[in-house]
Design an enzyme around this catalytic site. Structure first.
Site, PDB file in Angstrom:
ATOM      1  CE1 TYR A 127      10.607  35.734  -3.970  1.00  0.00           C
ATOM      2  CE2 TYR A 127       8.414  35.680  -4.888  1.00  0.00           C
ATOM      3  CZ  TYR A 127       9.025  36.662  -4.112  1.00  0.00           C
ATOM      4  OH  TYR A 127       8.127  36.997  -3.551  1.00  0.00           O
ATOM      5  CE  LYS A 134       0.038  25.007   7.104  1.00  0.00           C
ATOM      6  NZ  LYS A 134       0.163  24.590   6.019  1.00  0.00           N
TER       7      LYS A 134
END
Length: 345
Positions: A53, A243
């Site tokens: 990450y 959304k």
């Protein structure tokens, strides 16, 4: 907050786990610090990260998330308040900048030592293998197709023996797997039982309203073998907030920045999302909270890994732990699933 224990341990973890993979790319260190402060204040004591990450993986962002977490530990002194999970990256085109020797003994030792350094800690509570070394169907591949040319050789015993040595050094406390299938899971459990080696405590796989493939063979394995699911992408990269179909996604929303993760927005996934949104609205819930509550209350889920790019999202996600779906709502959800099963595997 609600709590449970990591299977076969006495470690108490929150049912909501703080996902961190946006820190160092979509989120700055300052924003990561704010999320950690808020989550800890809300009783979230379980955090998940990985050496690869921030996401998407790149040489420029490699290790940045662990570095941010380590800097927060150094600043706050709160390491002892957090159950910390991290992962070693497997081989892949997008992780060739990390290493190319998979889970070989030297790779595991190097990965753990580098993570400890970035995290500024002496130990990791749960250390996970990010995905299998062998060729199998994970990361959006629906069905298994055997490749007779796969060069992988069975090394389950070697991996567990290496992890056993690292545990005895005190650098990791428990081990888990991620993006694994039923066969691989049972092989790890078989080796640990037969040879008295560390037992995989958890399996971290995708699980959401749009991806319920875990409910096939792995749900039974999870329950009968007591290996808990750490569910990731429970919001399907934000799609299950509604959304995208409402047109309210910000310019820095994940799927706008990284459209290659489009499996969550294919026509079937979009149609299913619309149906789930209606169920949520008809029952006075946000789609996000209904989606997260569905995951959290499954009997095979140890913890639900949430991710957010701002504090408003983080609050809504954490609040979902108090939402309990009724049998009537679950029936409506399953009716959609019967018609459009697993549109985003």
């Amino acid at each position: 907050m609600k709590y449970t224990t990591l299977p076969n341990t006495n470690i108490k973890v929150s049912k909501i786990c703080l996902g961190t993979m946006t820190w160092g790319n979509q989120n700055s260190q300052e924003e990561g610090f704010a999320q950690m402060d808020y989550a800890l204040d809300r009783g979230v004591n379980f955090w998940d990260t990985a050496e690869m990450y921030a996401v998407p993986a790149s040489p420029e962002t490699y290790g940045s998330t662990e570095t941010i977490i380590g800097n927060w530990f150094a600043k706050t002194g709160n390491r002892d308040k957090v159950i910390l999970a991290s992962k070693i990256a497997g081989n892949g085109d997008y992780t060739a900048h990390i290493r190319t020797n998979g889970f070989a003994p030297e790779a595991l030792k190097e990965a753990v030592n580098n993570s400890l350094k970035r995290l500024q800690t002496d130990y990791i509570d749960l250390y996970q293998l990010h995905w299998p070394e062998r060729e199998t169907n994970y990361f959006g591949v629906r069905d298994y197709k055997h490749n007779t040319n796969d060069a992988w050789e069975d090394n389950f015993n070697e991996v567990l023996n290496t992890l056993d040595g690292i545990i005895k050094e005190g650098k990791i406390r428990n081990v888990g797997i991620s993006n694994e299938k039923a066969w691989g899971t049972m092989r790890y459990l078989e080796e640990s039982k037969k040879h008295n080696l560390p037992r995989m405590a958890t399996i971290q796989n995708p699980y959401s309203l749009l991806c319920r493939t875990f409910e096939g063979d792995l749900a039974e394995v999870s329950i009968r073998e007591n290996i808990g699911l750490l569910a990731y992408s429970p919001m399907a990269f934000g799609v299950l907030s509604g959304k995208y179909i409402k047109g309210t996604a910000a310019d820095n929303a994940r799927l706008k920045l990284f459209p290659r993760f489009g499996r969550y927005t294919n026509p079937q996934a979009t149609e299913a999302t619309k149906k789930y949104l209606k169920i949520a609205e008809d029952n006075n819930m946000t789609l996000a909270q209904m989606s997260l509550a569905f995951v959290t209350q499954q009997p095979f889920v140890t913890s639900n890994i949430i991710g957010a790019t701002n504090l408003e999202q983080l609050k809504e996600n954490i609040d979902s732990v108090d939402v309990v779906l009724s049998d009537a709502v679950l029936t409506q959800i399953n009716e959609v699933h019967d018609v459009i099963p697993n549109p985003a595997p």
